[in-house]
Design a protein around this motif. Structure first.
Motif, PDB file in Angstrom:
ATOM      1  N   MET A   1     -16.433 -18.115 -11.885  1.00 52.47           N
ATOM      2  CA  MET A   1     -15.323 -17.993 -10.926  1.00 52.47           C
ATOM      3  C   MET A   1     -14.256 -17.014 -11.422  1.00 52.47           C
ATOM      4  N   LYS A   2     -14.106 -16.911 -12.749  1.00 51.64           N
ATOM      5  CA  LYS A   2     -13.148 -15.942 -13.283  1.00 51.64           C
ATOM      6  C   LYS A   2     -13.505 -14.538 -12.829  1.00 51.64           C
ATOM      7  N   ASP A   3     -14.807 -14.243 -12.806  1.00 48.14           N
ATOM      8  CA  ASP A   3     -15.242 -12.917 -12.374  1.00 48.14           C
ATOM      9  C   ASP A   3     -14.840 -12.651 -10.928  1.00 48.14           C
ATOM     10  N   LEU A   4     -14.956 -13.674 -10.088  1.00 46.83           N
ATOM     11  CA  LEU A   4     -14.594 -13.524  -8.686  1.00 46.83           C
ATOM     12  C   LEU A   4     -13.099 -13.277  -8.533  1.00 46.83           C
ATOM     13  N   LEU A   5     -12.307 -13.976  -9.321  1.00 42.68           N
ATOM     14  CA  LEU A   5     -10.858 -13.783  -9.276  1.00 42.68           C
ATOM     15  C   LEU A   5     -10.480 -12.390  -9.776  1.00 42.68           C
ATOM     16  N   GLU A   6     -11.120 -11.959 -10.837  1.00 42.48           N
ATOM     17  CA  GLU A   6     -10.854 -10.622 -11.370  1.00 42.48           C
ATOM     18  C   GLU A   6     -11.244  -9.550 -10.361  1.00 42.48           C
ATOM     19  N   GLN A   7     -12.360  -9.762  -9.680  1.00 39.97           N
ATOM     20  CA  GLN A   7     -12.799  -8.814  -8.655  1.00 39.97           C
ATOM     21  C   GLN A   7     -11.819  -8.765  -7.484  1.00 39.97           C
ATOM     22  N   ALA A   8     -11.258  -9.920  -7.113  1.00 43.94           N
ATOM     23  CA  ALA A   8     -10.294  -9.962  -6.012  1.00 43.94           C
ATOM     24  C   ALA A   8      -9.035  -9.170  -6.363  1.00 43.94           C
ATOM     25  N   ILE A   9      -8.583  -9.287  -7.606  1.00 50.14           N
ATOM     26  CA  ILE A   9      -7.404  -8.538  -8.054  1.00 50.14           C
ATOM     27  C   ILE A   9      -7.704  -7.049  -8.075  1.00 50.14           C
ATOM     28  N   GLU A  10      -8.858  -6.686  -8.617  1.00 52.85           N
ATOM     29  CA  GLU A  10      -9.234  -5.275  -8.698  1.00 52.85           C
ATOM     30  C   GLU A  10      -9.393  -4.679  -7.307  1.00 52.85           C
ATOM     31  N   SER A  11      -9.987  -5.434  -6.400  1.00 52.13           N
ATOM     32  CA  SER A  11     -10.175  -4.953  -5.036  1.00 52.13           C
ATOM     33  C   SER A  11      -8.830  -4.735  -4.352  1.00 52.13           C
ATOM     34  N   GLY A  12      -7.902  -5.662  -4.564  1.00 47.82           N
ATOM     35  CA  GLY A  12      -6.569  -5.522  -3.979  1.00 47.82           C
ATOM     36  C   GLY A  12      -5.829  -4.319  -4.528  1.00 47.82           C
ATOM     37  N   ARG A  13      -5.976  -4.062  -5.810  1.00 49.33           N
ATOM     38  CA  ARG A  13      -5.332  -2.895  -6.418  1.00 49.33           C
ATOM     39  C   ARG A  13      -5.920  -1.601  -5.861  1.00 49.33           C
ATOM     40  N   ASN A  14      -7.217  -1.553  -5.722  1.00 50.33           N
ATOM     41  CA  ASN A  14      -7.865  -0.355  -5.175  1.00 50.33           C
ATOM     42  C   ASN A  14      -7.440  -0.107  -3.730  1.00 50.33           C
ATOM     43  N   ARG A  15      -7.333  -1.180  -2.950  1.00 52.84           N
ATOM     44  CA  ARG A  15      -6.910  -1.038  -1.556  1.00 52.84           C
ATOM     45  C   ARG A  15      -5.501  -0.463  -1.480  1.00 52.84           C
ATOM     46  N   LEU A  16      -4.618  -0.940  -2.339  1.00 49.52           N
ATOM     47  CA  LEU A  16      -3.257  -0.410  -2.354  1.00 49.52           C
ATOM     48  C   LEU A  16      -3.256   1.090  -2.622  1.00 49.52           C
ATOM     49  N   LEU A  17      -3.977   1.504  -3.641  1.00 51.07           N
ATOM     50  CA  LEU A  17      -3.955   2.901  -4.046  1.00 51.07           C
ATOM     51  C   LEU A  17      -4.579   3.824  -3.006  1.00 51.07           C
ATOM     52  N   THR A  18      -5.579   3.344  -2.302  1.00 51.49           N
ATOM     53  CA  THR A  18      -6.308   4.222  -1.377  1.00 51.49           C
ATOM     54  C   THR A  18      -5.844   4.128   0.067  1.00 51.49           C
ATOM     55  N   GLU A  19      -5.220   3.011   0.450  1.00 55.13           N
ATOM     56  CA  GLU A  19      -4.890   2.795   1.854  1.00 55.13           C
ATOM     57  C   GLU A  19      -3.402   2.621   2.139  1.00 55.13           C
ATOM     58  N   ASN A  20      -2.626   2.192   1.162  1.00 58.66           N
ATOM     59  CA  ASN A  20      -1.235   1.852   1.448  1.00 58.66           C
ATOM     60  C   ASN A  20      -0.394   3.089   1.773  1.00 58.66           C
ATOM     61  N   PRO A  21       0.463   2.994   2.800  1.00 61.14           N
ATOM     62  CA  PRO A  21       1.318   4.136   3.173  1.00 61.14           C
ATOM     63  C   PRO A  21       2.182   4.644   2.030  1.00 61.14           C
ATOM     64  N   ILE A 126       1.404 -14.004 -10.528  1.00 63.36           N
ATOM     65  CA  ILE A 126       2.521 -13.221 -11.047  1.00 63.36           C
ATOM     66  C   ILE A 126       2.049 -12.075 -11.924  1.00 63.36           C
ATOM     67  N   ASN A 127       1.106 -12.348 -12.810  1.00 60.79           N
ATOM     68  CA  ASN A 127       0.675 -11.327 -13.757  1.00 60.79           C
ATOM     69  C   ASN A 127      -0.548 -10.547 -13.265  1.00 60.79           C
ATOM     70  N   GLY A 128      -1.600 -11.257 -12.904  1.00 61.66           N
ATOM     71  CA  GLY A 128      -2.810 -10.564 -12.492  1.00 61.66           C
ATOM     72  C   GLY A 128      -2.596  -9.699 -11.267  1.00 61.66           C
ATOM     73  N   ALA A 129      -2.095 -10.314 -10.194  1.00 66.28           N
ATOM     74  CA  ALA A 129      -1.853  -9.572  -8.954  1.00 66.28           C
ATOM     75  C   ALA A 129      -0.557  -8.767  -9.030  1.00 66.28           C
ATOM     76  N   GLY A 130       0.540  -9.425  -9.383  1.00 57.62           N
ATOM     77  CA  GLY A 130       1.854  -8.777  -9.352  1.00 57.62           C
ATOM     78  C   GLY A 130       2.010  -7.654 -10.357  1.00 57.62           C
ATOM     79  N   GLU A 131       1.740  -7.939 -11.623  1.00 59.25           N
ATOM     80  CA  GLU A 131       1.938  -6.923 -12.651  1.00 59.25           C
ATOM     81  C   GLU A 131       0.810  -5.890 -12.654  1.00 59.25           C
TER      82      GLU A 131
END
Length: 204
Positions: A1-21, A126-131
Motif C-alpha cells: 500500500m505504501k507504493d500506491l500512496l507514493e504513486q498517488a503523490i508522484e502522479s499529483g506532482r506530475n499533474r501539477l507540473l504539466t497541467e496546472n495554469p 503535509i509532507n508527502g503531498a504538501g512539501e
C-alpha cells in the motif's frame, strides 16, 4: 500500500507540473507586480503552516521520528523573510491583505492534518503531498526569478533546497492497516486537488 500512496503523490506532482495554469503562465510573467497576489497567499500560508506543524509536534512530541521537530524548527521566520523580500520588490505589505479562498481552504486542510489525522496520514498530507509539490513550485519559481535577475532570492533558494528533504517521508511511514491506508489515499487525493486549485489561481 505504501507504493500506491507514493504513486498517488508522484502522479499529483506530475499533474501539477504539466497541467496546472501556474506553470503554464509562469514563463510569461516578468514584472514583480505579476507575483504580488501569489506572494500574499504564500505569506499567509507560510505563517499558518508553521502554526499547524507546531501543533502537530505537540501531538507527536514523543514520536521517535525527528522530522516533526526538525520541520517545525526549520520553518520558523520564513513568512517574515518572504514579507521583507516583497517589500524590497515594491509589493504591498502582505500582512495587510487576505489570501484567496482556495489558499484558505488548503490552510484549513493543513490544520486538520496536523491536529486530527493519524501520524501516518499527517505525514502523507503535509509532507508527502504538501512539501513534495512545494519543492516543485519553489524550484521552478526560483529558476524563473534567477533568469529575470530578481535580487535577494534567499527565501526562494532556501525552499528550493530544503523542501525536498521535508517531502521525502516514506521511510517514516509505519505499517498501515488496510483501513488507515484507504483513508490515507483519500486524504492524499484531497490534498493534491486542493493544492492544484490553489496554485491554479496564483498567476491569474
Amino acid at each position: 500500500m505504501k507504493d500506491l500512496l507514493e504513486q498517488a503523490i508522484e502522479s499529483g506532482r506530475n499533474r501539477l507540473l504539466t497541467e496546472n495554469p501556474y506553470f503554464k503562465l509562469l514563463p510569461d510573467k516578468k514584472d514583480p507586480a505579476d507575483f504580488e497576489a501569489m506572494c500574499v497567499d504564500l505569506y499567509h500560508l507560510s505563517g499558518q503552516f508553521l502554526d499547524a506543524i507546531t501543533m502537530r509536534y505537540e501531538r507527536f512530541h514523543d514520536a521517535p521520528e525527528s522530522i516533526f521537530k526538525s520541520h517545525m524548527e526549520e520553518e520558523r521566520g520564513h513568512a517574515e523573510m518572504l514579507r521583507r523580500w516583497m517589500l524590497q520588490m515594491g509589493m504591498k505589505d502582505p500582512a495587510e491583505q487576505f489570501p484567496s479562498v482556495e489558499t484558505e481552504n488548503y490552510i484549513s486542510l493543513i490544520y486538520r492534518a496536523a491536529t486530527t489525522l493519524s501520524k501516518n496520514q499527517s505525514l502523507l498530507v503535509i509532507n508527502g503531498a504538501g512539501e513534495g509539490t512545494a519543492q516543485d513550485y519553489y524550484m521552478e519559481t526560483y529558476r524563473h526569478f534567477q533568469n529575470l535577475g530578481f535580487p535577494k532570492l534567499n527565501y526562494w533558494f532556501l525552499h528550493a533546497e530544503v523542501d525536498q528533504e521535508h517531502g521525502n517521508i516514506m521511510p517514516y511511514i509505519s505499517e498501515l492497516t488496510e483501513e488507515e491506508a484507504r483513508q490515507a489515499l483519500h486524504f492524499v487525493e484531497v490534498a493534491m486537488e486542493a493544492i492544484y486549485e490553489m496554485k491554479a489561481g496564483w498567476l491569474q
